[in-house]
Design an enzyme around this catalytic site. Structure first.
Site, PDB file in Angstrom:
ATOM      1  N   LYS A 193       0.861  -1.185   0.000  1.00  0.00           N
ATOM      2  CA  LYS A 193       0.000   0.000   0.000  1.00  0.00           C
ATOM      3  C   LYS A 193       0.896   1.232   0.000  1.00  0.00           C
ATOM      4  CE  LYS A 193      -3.541   2.454   2.622  1.00  0.00           C
ATOM      5  NZ  LYS A 193      -4.520   2.396   3.706  1.00  0.00           N
ATOM      6  N   ARG A 215       1.151  10.137   5.826  1.00  0.00           N
ATOM      7  CA  ARG A 215       1.262   8.713   6.138  1.00  0.00           C
ATOM      8  C   ARG A 215       2.554   8.082   5.608  1.00  0.00           C
ATOM      9  NH1 ARG A 215      -3.807   8.504   8.070  1.00  0.00           N
ATOM     10  NH2 ARG A 215      -5.632   8.668   6.732  1.00  0.00           N
ATOM     11  N   LYS A 246      -2.194  -1.526  -3.832  1.00  0.00           N
ATOM     12  CA  LYS A 246      -3.049  -0.340  -3.787  1.00  0.00           C
ATOM     13  C   LYS A 246      -2.209   0.912  -3.869  1.00  0.00           C
ATOM     14  CE  LYS A 246      -5.945   2.061  -0.528  1.00  0.00           C
ATOM     15  NZ  LYS A 246      -6.312   2.171   0.845  1.00  0.00           N
TER      16      LYS A 246
HETATM   17  C1  PBG Z   1      -7.420   3.374   5.529  1.00  0.00           C
HETATM   18  C2  PBG Z   1      -7.669   3.322   4.063  1.00  0.00           C
HETATM   19  C3  PBG Z   1      -7.470   4.320   3.081  1.00  0.00           C
HETATM   20  C4  PBG Z   1      -7.972   3.809   1.878  1.00  0.00           C
HETATM   21  C5  PBG Z   1      -8.418   2.524   2.158  1.00  0.00           C
HETATM   22  N1  PBG Z   1      -8.201   2.233   3.491  1.00  0.00           N
HETATM   23  C6  PBG Z   1      -7.002   5.706   3.188  1.00  0.00           C
HETATM   24  C7  PBG Z   1      -5.612   6.005   3.524  1.00  0.00           C
HETATM   25  O1  PBG Z   1      -4.749   5.153   3.667  1.00  0.00           O
HETATM   26  O2  PBG Z   1      -5.385   7.211   3.712  1.00  0.00           O
HETATM   27  C8  PBG Z   1      -8.025   4.551   0.568  1.00  0.00           C
HETATM   28  C9  PBG Z   1      -9.023   4.045  -0.410  1.00  0.00           C
HETATM   29  C10 PBG Z   1      -9.344   4.967  -1.531  1.00  0.00           C
HETATM   30  O3  PBG Z   1      -8.703   6.004  -1.770  1.00  0.00           O
HETATM   31  O4  PBG Z   1     -10.301   4.643  -2.247  1.00  0.00           O
HETATM   32  N2  PBG Z   1      -6.135   3.530   5.945  1.00  0.00           N
END
Ligand code: PBG
Length: 323
Positions: A193, A215, A246
């Protein structure tokens, strides 16, 4: 002479030799759930996406299921936030209540829960923050994640999906689930991610933007692909059943390498910014929404995703069915 064009002359021939198929059965719809009854709040940066109260989430999921979409992934907007993310693991938390409602009305629907703390923390970070240093503390956060995942399983979740990116969380979640008897509840780990700017609209939808900093201390550097493979290897070793990459579109190379290297069930999350770009361009008449969305999803499948999480799941399912 060999002529590749021979097999392109009719729709039947093209279908016969098609390498990649896109099927509604591979799509998962994200749902944002919030307290209340009869609530359907539109999210301005994600046309067609709403924050639902549990009863409305059931209606939306039923529509998705009848379009052939087999599952949903839940994100919660709690009543209140604090610095322990209490709402994330409360027995009557919003996600826990939504899971119970969904499983009661739609027992065959695959209900996945996103396991993270950012929506429940007053500061919006995915873990416990050290007051003085303003950094996220990895190991103390693991306990809260394990509690959260267990509370989701107890509510009836079919799969839990940790998205926090703390190190070692798959192992503690697996151990906690096993101890409690949930030995058959799979973990879909957000393994690679990235610290992406494509999450902007999601943070509006889930009210989860960090109040300070960003983050990058826990999510991955977009420049690194090999590191993504190492993250996947770790999550698999810790017990992940499905690994996720992701975002999807800007990381198709990573997705491809993950599938090639590990061959395990692989998911891709086509995130909020990807969906918003297509919607915005389509609203201006600059692109053909249906064609671009389906081509995008197909490219994610071709790169190696078995499962695609997408806000366009229901639209895509209907388009694929010729509706
Ligand atoms: C939670 C999370 C996020 C997304 C999915 N789970 C946001 C982030 O990490 O800031 C993003 C999903 C999207 O943009 O559709 N941490």
């Amino acid at each position: 002479m060999f002529r590749p064009r021979r097999l392109r002359q009719t729709p039947q021939l093209r279908s016969l030799v098609r390498e990649t198929r896109l099927d509604p059965g591979q799509l998962i719809l994200p749902l944002f759930v919030r307290p209340g009854k009869g609530v359907r709040n539109p999210v301005s940066s994600l046309p067609g996406v709403f924050q639902f109260s549990p009863d409305e989430a059931v209606r939306e999921a039923a529509a998705a299921a009848s379009a052939g979409v087999p599952g949903v992934i839940l994100f919660g907007l709690p009543e209140t936030k604090d610095d322990k993310a209490s709402g994330a693991y409360a027995r009557d938390g919003i996600v826990q209540r939504a899971v119970r409602a969904l499983k009661k009305e739609l027992p065959d629907l695959i209900v996945i829960t996103d396991v993270c703390l950012c929506e429940y923390m007053s500061h919006g970070h995915c873990g416990i923050v050290h007051e003085g240093r303003k950094t996220v503390l990895n190991d103390p956060t693991l306990e809260l994640l394990a509690k959260t995942a267990l509370s989701h399983a107890e509510a009836g979740a079919d799969l839990v999906a940790p998205s926090d990116m703390m190190d070692g969380r798959v192992r503690v979640i697996r151990e906690r689930l096993d101890q409690a008897g949930f030995i058959d509840t799979p973990i879909m780990a957000y393994a690679a991610k990235y610290a992406s700017s494509f999450y902007g609209p999601f943070r509006e939808a889930a009210d989860s933007a960090p109040h300070f900093g960003d983050r990058r201390g826990y999510q991955m550097d977009p420049a690194n692909a090999r590191e993504g493979l190492r993250e996947v290897a770790l999550d698999l070793a810790e017990g992940a059943d499905i690994v996720m990459v992701k975002p999807a579109l800007a990381y198709l190379d990573v997705l491809h390498r993950v599938k090639q290297e590990f061959g395990c069930p692989t998911a891709a999350y086509s995130v909020s910014g990807e969906y918003a770009m297509i919607k915005a361009a389509a609203a201006r008449g600059w692109i053909d929404e249906k064609a671009v969305q389906l081509e995008t999803l197909l490219s994610i499948r071709r790169a190696g995703a078995d499962i695609i999480i997408t806000y366009a799941a229901v639209e895509a399912a209907n388009w694929l069915a010729g509706k």
